[in-house]
Design an enzyme around this catalytic site. Structure first.
Site, PDB file in Angstrom:
ATOM      1  N   HIS B 119       0.886  -1.168   0.000  1.00 17.95           N
ATOM      2  CA  HIS B 119       0.000   0.000   0.000  1.00 17.95           C
ATOM      3  C   HIS B 119       0.926   1.222   0.000  1.00 17.95           C
ATOM      4  O   HIS B 119       2.029   1.163   0.563  1.00 17.95           O
ATOM      5  CB  HIS B 119      -0.834  -0.049   1.284  1.00 17.95           C
ATOM      6  CG  HIS B 119      -1.901   0.987   1.397  1.00 17.95           C
ATOM      7  ND1 HIS B 119      -1.634   2.287   1.737  1.00 17.95           N
ATOM      8  CD2 HIS B 119      -3.246   0.908   1.254  1.00 17.95           C
ATOM      9  CE1 HIS B 119      -2.781   2.963   1.785  1.00 17.95           C
ATOM     10  NE2 HIS B 119      -3.773   2.151   1.499  1.00 17.95           N
ATOM     11  N   ASP B 196       3.096  -3.997   7.968  1.00 22.12           N
ATOM     12  CA  ASP B 196       1.824  -3.296   7.777  1.00 22.12           C
ATOM     13  C   ASP B 196       0.715  -4.321   8.004  1.00 22.12           C
ATOM     14  O   ASP B 196       0.446  -5.158   7.146  1.00 22.12           O
ATOM     15  CB  ASP B 196       1.782  -2.719   6.361  1.00 22.12           C
ATOM     16  CG  ASP B 196       0.427  -2.116   6.009  1.00 22.12           C
ATOM     17  OD1 ASP B 196      -0.520  -2.253   6.809  1.00 22.12           O
ATOM     18  OD2 ASP B 196       0.324  -1.515   4.925  1.00 22.12           O
ATOM     19  N   GLN B 199      -4.586  -4.971   7.301  1.00 17.33           N
ATOM     20  CA  GLN B 199      -5.624  -5.900   6.838  1.00 17.33           C
ATOM     21  C   GLN B 199      -5.579  -7.232   7.579  1.00 17.33           C
ATOM     22  O   GLN B 199      -6.359  -8.133   7.249  1.00 17.33           O
ATOM     23  CB  GLN B 199      -5.482  -6.148   5.322  1.00 17.33           C
ATOM     24  CG  GLN B 199      -5.657  -4.921   4.463  1.00 17.33           C
ATOM     25  CD  GLN B 199      -7.076  -4.363   4.485  1.00 17.33           C
ATOM     26  OE1 GLN B 199      -8.019  -4.999   4.960  1.00 17.33           O
ATOM     27  NE2 GLN B 199      -7.240  -3.145   3.989  1.00 17.33           N
ATOM     28  N   LYS B 222     -10.537   0.153  10.654  1.00 20.19           N
ATOM     29  CA  LYS B 222     -10.779  -1.051   9.860  1.00 20.19           C
ATOM     30  C   LYS B 222     -11.173  -2.229  10.744  1.00 20.19           C
ATOM     31  O   LYS B 222     -11.410  -3.326  10.263  1.00 20.19           O
ATOM     32  CB  LYS B 222      -9.514  -1.414   9.070  1.00 20.19           C
ATOM     33  CG  LYS B 222      -9.162  -0.417   7.968  1.00 20.19           C
ATOM     34  CD  LYS B 222      -7.969  -0.927   7.194  1.00 20.19           C
ATOM     35  CE  LYS B 222      -7.254   0.168   6.438  1.00 20.19           C
ATOM     36  NZ  LYS B 222      -7.946   0.575   5.216  1.00 20.19           N
ATOM     37  N   CYS B 362      -4.835   2.463  -3.547  1.00 20.96           N
ATOM     38  CA  CYS B 362      -3.556   2.968  -3.012  1.00 20.96           C
ATOM     39  C   CYS B 362      -2.418   1.968  -3.212  1.00 20.96           C
ATOM     40  O   CYS B 362      -1.546   1.831  -2.345  1.00 20.96           O
ATOM     41  CB  CYS B 362      -3.669   3.344  -1.543  1.00 20.96           C
ATOM     42  SG  CYS B 362      -4.850   4.639  -1.234  1.00 20.96           S
TER      43      CYS B 362
HETATM   44  C1  LIG Z   1      -2.587  -2.651   3.642  1.00 20.87           C
HETATM   45  C2  LIG Z   1      -2.907  -1.253   4.081  1.00 20.87           C
HETATM   46  N1  LIG Z   1      -1.939  -0.473   4.590  1.00 20.87           N
HETATM   47  C3  LIG Z   1      -2.176   0.778   5.011  1.00 20.87           C
HETATM   48  C4  LIG Z   1      -3.427   1.329   4.938  1.00 20.87           C
HETATM   49  C5  LIG Z   1      -3.618   2.735   5.408  1.00 20.87           C
HETATM   50  O1  LIG Z   1      -4.390   2.799   6.535  1.00 20.87           O
HETATM   51  P1  LIG Z   1      -4.869   4.198   7.120  1.00 20.87           P
HETATM   52  O2  LIG Z   1      -5.480   4.934   5.977  1.00 20.87           O
HETATM   53  O3  LIG Z   1      -5.881   3.822   8.154  1.00 20.87           O
HETATM   54  O4  LIG Z   1      -3.696   4.892   7.690  1.00 20.87           O
HETATM   55  C6  LIG Z   1      -4.469   0.559   4.415  1.00 20.87           C
HETATM   56  C7  LIG Z   1      -5.843   1.072   4.316  1.00 20.87           C
HETATM   57  O5  LIG Z   1      -6.260   1.760   3.444  1.00 20.87           O
HETATM   58  C8  LIG Z   1      -4.201  -0.753   3.973  1.00 20.87           C
HETATM   59  O6  LIG Z   1      -5.159  -1.521   3.445  1.00 20.87           O
END
Ligand SMILES: Cc1ncc(COP(=O)(O)O)c(C=O)c1O
Lengths: 131, 404
Positions: B119, B196, B199, B222, B362
């Protein structure tokens, strides 16, 4: 299925004026930050009139149909008149567009305005060659 | 999963375009149960004050509630409270990690290893760190079937590698990466492993010690919790070495006009007034998930994913991205319909009350890797039912008939 307006489906399935315009006097690319879709609008202006307009691009049905319809709307029109074309004019020509997708529908108009501006100042913008 | 769970989520009663809402975008953000909404509201109604500085009873109570929430989050992931830093979410947690490691362990000429399936939140902070420190950014490639190429990852690991940053469960491919195995290899060359877990923590049992990563980031919104709150878990000895990303109030010991000393973790990393009510809401979300049981959450996600995946794979005009075995996947499926843009699919499904996502989620480099600008993504959570998945599939067939 309540889908898109017939005019959008028609222009999407049978795009008008798709392809490059080798003798374009103005050319510009616009990208949609929502999805990364890109559309290029090209115009050939002669004696203050849009003599030809073409588009290329990859994208959704709405942005491609909008680009196709836009080329039809402006071909043969005086530049002064084309410059007055508003967002609402294009949206209503498309038969209305859901509000979540306005940026798709208006993408080609943004490109067109920049293409005409480039033409005005006889300074062509240089689009990335992959479009 | 008990179907009555749906009654805990007030928003699921609403309609969209006159149709009952079928919400299949929990990978982007999840809906909130009454327990979370009320926990946050109750805190404002009953115990609200700032944390950490008050000497009056109400402030002490607020502080207690805030620290209780931290303890809940810690025990949810098998950690100690002192190792859990509250952040605004995964993005801030990863930025904190990238900034801190950039200041302490990444030297000019070193390498940072990421993967092609990151991401943007776990890519751009490392790009910035690499640029700032004069380090090199390398990326392990993804196989055509959507898995990490472990041979490539191994080949790119070296003594120069100071950080390995990767995603636990891909938000596009659904792939569950073998973190423990990768962490062991990364540690063998002395690299620090940043995970990260945006998910994974919401969808499956996660024990940070078993994972073996050194820093783990996730988001509250989430996992049924509020927006504006998330966490970075870190090994205590590593956190103790890292500098803060945000400086200011509530993260210092002693301040003079020209110098200051940092507080201990986690306070060191929580400069400024934190999202207090949101942290308490996250505590309530963790309680809610714990009551269901994370094994059951995982099973339910797997069931819905298996249903969607099987049906999608049976349609010749559908391309599915990522592994085909629901047992090694998160609770989401990314797909595309031949010749139809994902936004058109999403817009037409929306008109039937069905919310899915169309776009690059993203993860632009990953989409580029597969030669596509965007995909559709349906994702599932505790409140979704097999009937909803079936409604989605039959609506998708109508989209195909309308646009093919
Ligand atoms: C794998 C992953 N990493 C990072 C993020 C970013 O999370 P946040 O927007 O809550 O900071 C997301 C969510 O969009 C994600 O799915």
């Amino acid at each position: 299925m309540t889908g898109y307006e017939e005019i959008i489906l028609d222009h999407w399935r049978h795009p008008r004026n798709k392809g490059r315009l080798p003798d374009a006097t103005g050319s510009a690319v616009e990208a949609n930050p929502l999805c990364g879709d890109i559309v290029r609008m090209e115009v050939k202006v002669a004696d203050g009139v849009v003599a030809a307009a073409r588009f290329t691009g990859e994208g959704c049905a709405i942005s491609l149909a909008s680009a196709s319809l836009l080329t039809e709307l402006i071909t043969g029109k005086p530049v002064a008149e084309v410059e007055k074309l508003t967002d609402e004019d294009l949206l209503s020509a498309l038969g209305g567009v859901v509000k979540t997708r306005l940026s798709c529908a208006l993408l080609p108009l943004g490109a067109l305005r920049r293409a005409l501006a480039a033409e005005d100042s006889s300074r062509r913008t240089l689009p990335p060659s992959e479009v | 999963m008990d179907a009555r769970i749906r009654n805990d989520f007030p928003i699921l009663d609403r309609t969209v375009h006159g149709k009952p809402l079928v919400y299949l975008d929990s990978a982007a953000t999840s809906m909130k149960p009454r327990a979370v909404i009320e926990a946050e509201a109750d805190f404002y109604r009953e115990s609200y004050a700032n944390v950490r500085r008050g000497v009056y009873a109400l402030a002490a109570e607020a502080n207690e509630r805030y620290e209780e929430a931290r303890a809940k989050v810690a025990s949810f992931i098998g950690a100690q409270p002192g190792e859990v830093v509250f952040t605004r979410g995964t993005t801030e947690a990863l930025n904190l990690a990238a900034w801190g490691l950039g200041e302490t362990v990444v030297e000019p000429g070193d390498e940072i290893l990421v993967t092609e399936m990151e991401h943007h939140a776990n890519l751009l902070p490392w790009q910035e760190t690499a640029r700032r420190r004069g380090a090199r950014l390398a990326a392990a490639v993804v196989t055509p079937s959507g898995e990490l190429d472990l041979d490539d990852l191994r080949a790119k690991l070296s003594r120069r590698t100071k950080v390995v940053a990767l995603v636990h469960v891909s938000n596009v491919l659904g792939t569950v990466n073998p973190v423990a195995e990768i962490a062991a290899e990364a540690h063998r060359v002395g690299a620090i492993v940043v995970l990260d877990a945006a998910q994974s923590v919401p969808h499956m049992p996660v024990d940070v010690r078993e994972l073996g990563a050194d820093l783990v980031a996730f988001s509250g919104h989430k996992m049924l919790g509020p927006t504006g709150i998330g966490a970075l878990w870190g090994r205590a000895d590593l956190l103790a070495e890292l500098p803060p990303l945000l400086t200011g109030g509530e993260m210092v010991r002693e301040v003079w006009l020209n110098w200051a000393t940092w507080d201990e973790p986690p306070a060191r990393f929580e400069g400024g007034t934190p999202p207090i009510a949101q942290a308490i809401g996250l505590g309530a979300a963790v309680d809610y998930l714990t009551r269901i049981g994370m094994e059951a959450v995982r099973r339910h996600g797997e069931e819905l994913t298996a249903l969607a995946l099987g049906e999608l794979l049976a349609r010749p005009h559908v391309t599915v991205y990522g592994p085909h075995d629901p047992g090694v996947r998160g609770a989401l499926v990314a797909f595309s319909l031949a010749g139809i843009h994902p936004h058109d699919v999403a817009t037409l499904l929306d008109q039937e009350g069905i919310a899915i996502r169309g776009g690059h989620h993203c993860a632009q480099p990953l989409h580029r890797r597969f030669g596509i600008p965007a995909t559709c993504r349906a994702s599932f959570y505790v409140y979704n039912t097999p009937e909803e998945v079936k409604r989605f599939l039959s609506a998708l067939d109508r989209v195909w008939e309308a646009l093919r």
